[in-house]
Design an enzyme around this catalytic site. Sequence first.
Site, mmCIF file in Angstrom:
data_model
loop_
_atom_site.group_PDB
_atom_site.id
_atom_site.type_symbol
_atom_site.label_atom_id
_atom_site.label_comp_id
_atom_site.label_asym_id
_atom_site.label_seq_id
_atom_site.Cartn_x
_atom_site.Cartn_y
_atom_site.Cartn_z
ATOM 1 N N ASP A 7 0.859 -1.194 0.000
ATOM 2 C CA ASP A 7 0.000 0.000 0.000
ATOM 3 C C ASP A 7 0.888 1.235 0.000
ATOM 4 O OD1 ASP A 7 -2.476 1.434 0.050
ATOM 5 O OD2 ASP A 7 -2.226 1.812 2.175
ATOM 6 N N SER A 8 0.297 2.374 -0.356
ATOM 7 C CA SER A 8 1.043 3.626 -0.283
ATOM 8 C C SER A 8 1.364 3.978 1.169
ATOM 9 C CB SER A 8 0.207 4.750 -0.895
ATOM 10 O OG SER A 8 -1.010 4.857 -0.187
ATOM 11 N N CYS A 70 -4.137 -1.509 -2.416
ATOM 12 C CA CYS A 70 -4.235 -0.074 -2.657
ATOM 13 C C CYS A 70 -5.080 0.072 -3.909
ATOM 14 C CB CYS A 70 -2.826 0.488 -2.877
ATOM 15 S SG CYS A 70 -2.796 2.217 -3.347
ATOM 16 N N GLU A 162 -3.250 9.192 7.708
ATOM 17 C CA GLU A 162 -1.789 8.978 7.810
ATOM 18 C C GLU A 162 -1.196 9.873 8.908
ATOM 19 O OE1 GLU A 162 0.535 6.963 5.962
ATOM 20 O OE2 GLU A 162 -1.224 5.890 5.222
ATOM 21 N N CYS A 194 -11.136 2.451 -0.975
ATOM 22 C CA CYS A 194 -9.772 2.817 -0.593
ATOM 23 C C CYS A 194 -9.496 2.047 0.682
ATOM 24 C CB CYS A 194 -9.678 4.321 -0.345
ATOM 25 S SG CYS A 194 -8.131 4.833 0.456
ATOM 26 N N HIS A 196 -7.729 2.619 3.123
ATOM 27 C CA HIS A 196 -7.695 3.411 4.356
ATOM 28 C C HIS A 196 -9.096 3.548 4.979
ATOM 29 C CE1 HIS A 196 -3.724 4.678 2.961
ATOM 30 N NE2 HIS A 196 -3.524 5.311 4.107
HETATM 31 N N1 DGL Z 1 -5.140 3.218 0.517
HETATM 32 C C1 DGL Z 1 -4.895 3.414 -0.850
HETATM 33 C C2 DGL Z 1 -6.112 3.125 -1.696
HETATM 34 O O1 DGL Z 1 -6.710 2.137 -1.461
HETATM 35 C C3 DGL Z 1 -4.130 4.631 -1.240
HETATM 36 C C4 DGL Z 1 -4.583 5.941 -0.794
HETATM 37 C C5 DGL Z 1 -3.609 7.029 -1.211
HETATM 38 O O2 DGL Z 1 -2.392 6.827 -1.094
HETATM 39 O O3 DGL Z 1 -4.085 8.076 -1.647
HETATM 40 O O4 DGL Z 1 -6.470 3.814 -2.591
#
Ligand code: DGL
Length: 270
Positions: A7-8, A70, A162, A194, A196
Amino acid sequence: MAVGIFDSGLGGLTVWSAVHDKLPDLPLVYFADSAHAPYGVRDADDIYDLTTKSVGRMFDEGCDLVILACNTASAAALRRMQEKWVPKDKRVLGVFVPLIEALTERQWGDNSPPREVDVKHVALFATPATVASRAFQRELAFRAIGVDVEAQACGGVVDAIEDGDMILAEALVRSHVDALKRKMPNPGAAILGCTHYPLMHETFQDALCADVKVFSQANLVGDSLSDYLDRRPEFVGSGTESKFLTTGDPKRVSDRATQFLRRKITFAAA
Ligand code: DGL
């Protein structure tokens, strides 16, 4: 043997946690490209370059199979990676398809023609890059007909998570849900597109109303990975050690991760 989860930043830990619960003996290499998060405000070329660099690093750790936990990378980079970049003996899988299969009441890998499904109005919450890619609508169109999708780009939510600023994250989620409801007053289902966002699941559910079914990916991805490895055990790679790697500050990332998962997580520098 190790499977990679990318993931990012911290969002993919929701997927890590579900996979670890489902397959506790499977070594997992988690990679957070925290130095470059969020990805959701970057363009597709940038996301492709960052994702391939990180995934290449995970191959070096003995992962033959990497899950892009991600949506932004899955939406903006995965197809190009699979067409041009992934070596023949490796696999990189995204997180969209298990979610869409659940939404459209399909079994894993059911590639029969699109058909009508129960849900008619779907709200998609995702990062700006995921919304712009229209990847969700494209994958859905392969499987279902007559489904109206309204997408809401949730700017700012990933940064707030984050940064550990959950009060800001909650306020942003509520305002994005309000914006969505102005466009689609009565969604039948909502997709948290997402990784997150499951960290804010209760806020989404509360802002949307109790009768809206909220789909998030973590458990779905855990189940489909387990199924995949039963059928393709050769993709459990040669790595033997579970680890958490980050391109950011390991101490800061470890503290946030421990706060989110409510278990001790220690990241090392990638
Ligand atoms: N959590 C990631 C996603 O599912 C990345 C969110 C991001 O880095 O903007 O999109």
